[in-house]
Motif scaffolding. Structure first.
Motif, PDB file in Angstrom:
ATOM      1  N   ALA A  28      73.346  44.808  12.650  1.00 45.88           N
ATOM      2  CA  ALA A  28      73.743  45.346  13.956  1.00 45.88           C
ATOM      3  C   ALA A  28      74.683  44.383  14.675  1.00 45.88           C
ATOM      4  N   LEU A  29      74.437  43.101  14.539  1.00 49.96           N
ATOM      5  CA  LEU A  29      75.283  42.098  15.172  1.00 49.96           C
ATOM      6  C   LEU A  29      76.659  42.042  14.501  1.00 49.96           C
ATOM      7  N   LEU A  30      76.692  42.181  13.181  1.00 49.42           N
ATOM      8  CA  LEU A  30      77.934  42.038  12.432  1.00 49.42           C
ATOM      9  C   LEU A  30      78.755  43.323  12.339  1.00 49.42           C
ATOM     10  N   GLU A  31      78.125  44.447  12.564  1.00 48.24           N
ATOM     11  CA  GLU A  31      78.773  45.751  12.383  1.00 48.24           C
ATOM     12  C   GLU A  31      80.163  45.851  13.019  1.00 48.24           C
ATOM     13  N   PRO A  32      80.360  45.433  14.266  1.00 45.98           N
ATOM     14  CA  PRO A  32      81.705  45.548  14.862  1.00 45.98           C
ATOM     15  C   PRO A  32      82.767  44.737  14.126  1.00 45.98           C
ATOM     16  N   PRO A  66      84.599  38.132  20.322  1.00 46.19           N
ATOM     17  CA  PRO A  66      83.821  37.126  21.055  1.00 46.19           C
ATOM     18  C   PRO A  66      82.317  37.368  20.904  1.00 46.19           C
ATOM     19  N   VAL A  67      81.567  36.294  20.998  1.00 50.38           N
ATOM     20  CA  VAL A  67      80.113  36.361  20.851  1.00 50.38           C
ATOM     21  C   VAL A  67      79.508  37.349  21.845  1.00 50.38           C
ATOM     22  N   GLY A  68      79.975  37.322  23.082  1.00 51.99           N
ATOM     23  CA  GLY A  68      79.428  38.219  24.099  1.00 51.99           C
ATOM     24  C   GLY A  68      79.560  39.687  23.733  1.00 51.99           C
ATOM     25  N   SER A 122      70.684  39.294  23.751  1.00 52.18           N
ATOM     26  CA  SER A 122      71.263  38.343  24.697  1.00 52.18           C
ATOM     27  C   SER A 122      72.278  37.457  23.972  1.00 52.18           C
ATOM     28  N   VAL A 123      73.164  36.837  24.723  1.00 47.89           N
ATOM     29  CA  VAL A 123      74.159  35.945  24.133  1.00 47.89           C
ATOM     30  C   VAL A 123      73.486  34.759  23.431  1.00 47.89           C
ATOM     31  N   PRO A 124      72.458  34.126  24.026  1.00 48.01           N
ATOM     32  CA  PRO A 124      71.798  33.033  23.300  1.00 48.01           C
ATOM     33  C   PRO A 124      71.168  33.488  21.969  1.00 48.01           C
ATOM     34  N   ARG A 172      85.607  30.562  25.179  1.00 48.59           N
ATOM     35  CA  ARG A 172      85.206  31.706  24.337  1.00 48.59           C
ATOM     36  C   ARG A 172      85.143  31.299  22.880  1.00 48.59           C
ATOM     37  N   VAL A 173      84.109  31.794  22.200  1.00 52.42           N
ATOM     38  CA  VAL A 173      83.967  31.577  20.766  1.00 52.42           C
ATOM     39  C   VAL A 173      84.227  32.906  20.077  1.00 52.42           C
TER      40      VAL A 173
END
Length: 128
Positions: free
Chosen positions: A21-25, A33-35, A44-46, A72-73
């Motif tokens: 889910a995190l990597l899908e985009p 960006p991480v956000g 959450s971002v953390p 920004r990362v």
């Protein structure tokens, strides 16, 4: 569902469903960006940062500072990460298709209707 998440991680390249889910985009657009990834995965971002640190250690993503804004990362998939994600997505689609085929045509129509309704209710808890 927990069992399915664990099975996916063990059998499909070491990625869990929350990581997918995190990597899908990133499959569609590199250097996000991480956000934005956190928001997309509804974490959450953390939490996203911790997950991405683990994924970077495994060689799945690369993180770097944005050249426009040092605060920004940006995250992108490595070639190995893109391949693992593609394999896992393919396996998940196959499992979904097999599960969907287990229903009769009438059940499928009802299932689609009910899933759309559930989606609407989850998106707007005040709806009835």
């Amino acid at each position: 569902m927990r069992r399915a998440r664990t099975t996916s991680a063990e059998h499909y390249g070491g990625l869990s469903l929350p990581q997918v889910a995190l990597l899908e985009p990133l499959a569609a657009e590199p250097d996000l960006p991480v956000g934005r990834l956190a928001s997309s995965a509804d974490v959450s971002v953390p939490t996203a940062t911790r997950m991405l640190q683990q994924l970077e250690t495994k060689g799945i993503v690369v993180r770097r500072r944005s050249p426009e804004d040092e605060r920004r990362v940006l995250v992108s998939l490595t070639d190995d990460g893109a391949e693992r994600l593609a394999v896992l997505r393919g396996h998940l689609r196959e499992r979904q298709a097999r599960a969907y085929e287990a229903f009769t045509p009438a059940e499928r129509a009802l299932l689609v209707t009910l899933l759309h309704r559930l989606t609407d209710l989850v998106a707007d808890p005040g709806a009835s």
